[in-house]
Enzyme design. Structure first.
Site, PDB file in Angstrom:
ATOM      1  N   PRO A 166     -18.579   8.436   0.586  1.00 49.76           N
ATOM      2  CA  PRO A 166     -17.207   8.865   0.252  1.00 49.76           C
ATOM      3  C   PRO A 166     -16.347   9.002   1.511  1.00 49.76           C
ATOM      4  O   PRO A 166     -16.726   9.662   2.464  1.00 49.76           O
ATOM      5  CB  PRO A 166     -17.408  10.233  -0.415  1.00 49.76           C
ATOM      6  N   GLU A 167     -15.217   8.344   1.503  1.00 49.27           N
ATOM      7  CA  GLU A 167     -14.273   8.424   2.619  1.00 49.27           C
ATOM      8  C   GLU A 167     -13.053   9.214   2.147  1.00 49.27           C
ATOM      9  O   GLU A 167     -12.982   9.638   0.995  1.00 49.27           O
ATOM     10  CB  GLU A 167     -13.866   7.008   3.047  1.00 49.27           C
TER      11      GLU A 167
END
Ligand SMILES: [Zn+2]
Length: 271
Positions: free
Chosen positions: A2-3
């Site tokens: 997850p960014e």
């Protein structure tokens, strides 16, 4: 992994479920996350109203009446709203049960995520205090980027990925932003002109915005126990396109390794 866009998409997707809700209970099934969930945390947060759902870098901030929960998705985590009686799956580590009957359920196979609580100002928490500006904040502008690149010999891509200077620009976004700005990733930061830094700020924001918008189309995935989380799909210009024709000029995209990370660029478009 997850960014920033996935975390922001999660925030937007969950906002409607937490608004004005009270925490009925925090049920911890596996406290051994990146940092242990403290044994007294359920008692500290139970009964508190959620007054705000924010984000700082890749942390979700659940503002409560007497403090703030800092939630990080780690390498593989996701947070979704489910009816609280939904059977748990492997790697479901905690439920933040709301007075609506829904629970925010955290699933994280690799357990690099975290759930921490602070009574102080979240910006002063040790994990957040040293972070650089948000990419969409006015503090991150062409002048700022120009100033922090002076005298720095480090490659511009590595500078962009340094969260003490600006947060949320992961490997994919750094490559894609540099393509949009027509700057080679390996250029020494100090060689960027004022015009370069202006294009690069625009490039960073454009690629992150595009990813957030793409994630926004799958927000419904945040309610329900099954289905992949609403991670974005986006059209990438160079990332993982080694040898394929540049979408702008047709030249084969090149790949190299920088600081143990893969970097992609077009040798014609990027100078
Ligand atoms: Zn090109």
């Amino acid at each position: 992994m997850p960014e920033l866009p996935e975390v922001e998409t999660t925030r937007r997707g969950l906002a409607r479920y937490v608004r004005k809700r009270r925490i009925a209970a925090l049920a911890v099934y596996e406290p051994r996350l990146r940092w242990p969930v403290t044994h007294d945390l359920p008692k500290q947060v139970a009964g508190q109203r959620i007054v705000h759902l924010g984000r700082r870098a890749k942390y979700l901030l659940l503002g409560l009446e007497s403090g703030t929960l800092l939630l990080h998705l780690g390498m593989s985590g996701n947070l979704r709203a489910v009816p609280a009686d939904t059977p748990r799956l492997t790697h479901d580590h905690f439920d933040l049960v709301l007075d609506s009957g829904l629970a925010l359920r955290f699933n994280d196979p690799r357990r690099f995520g975290s759930l921490l609580y602070t009574r102080g100002a979240p910006a002063e928490h040790p994990l957040l205090a040293t972070l650089g500006p948000e990419p969409f904040a006015t503090a991150f502008d062409a002048d700022y980027l120009f100033r922090i690149t002076r005298r720095r010999r480090v490659a511009i891509k590595q500078l962009l990925m340094n969260s003490r200077l600006v947060v949320g620009v992961g490997n994919i976004y750094a490559s894609e932003a540099l393509f949009r700005a027509r700057i080679r990733p390996q250029r020494q930061a100090r060689t960027l002109s004022r015009a370069d830094t202006a294009r690069l700020v625009r490039g960073v924001r454009a690629v992150l915005n595009q990813a957030i918008r793409a994630g926004g189309t799958t927000l419904r995935d945040y309610l329900g126990a099954d289905g992949a989380p609403g991670y974005f799909r986006q059209r990438l210009y160079v990332y993982e396109r080694r040898g394929k024709p540049c979408r702008r000029c047709g030249t084969p995209v090149r790949a190299m390794v920088q600081g143990q990370r893969s970097t992609y660029y077009c040798p014609s478009c990027q100078k």
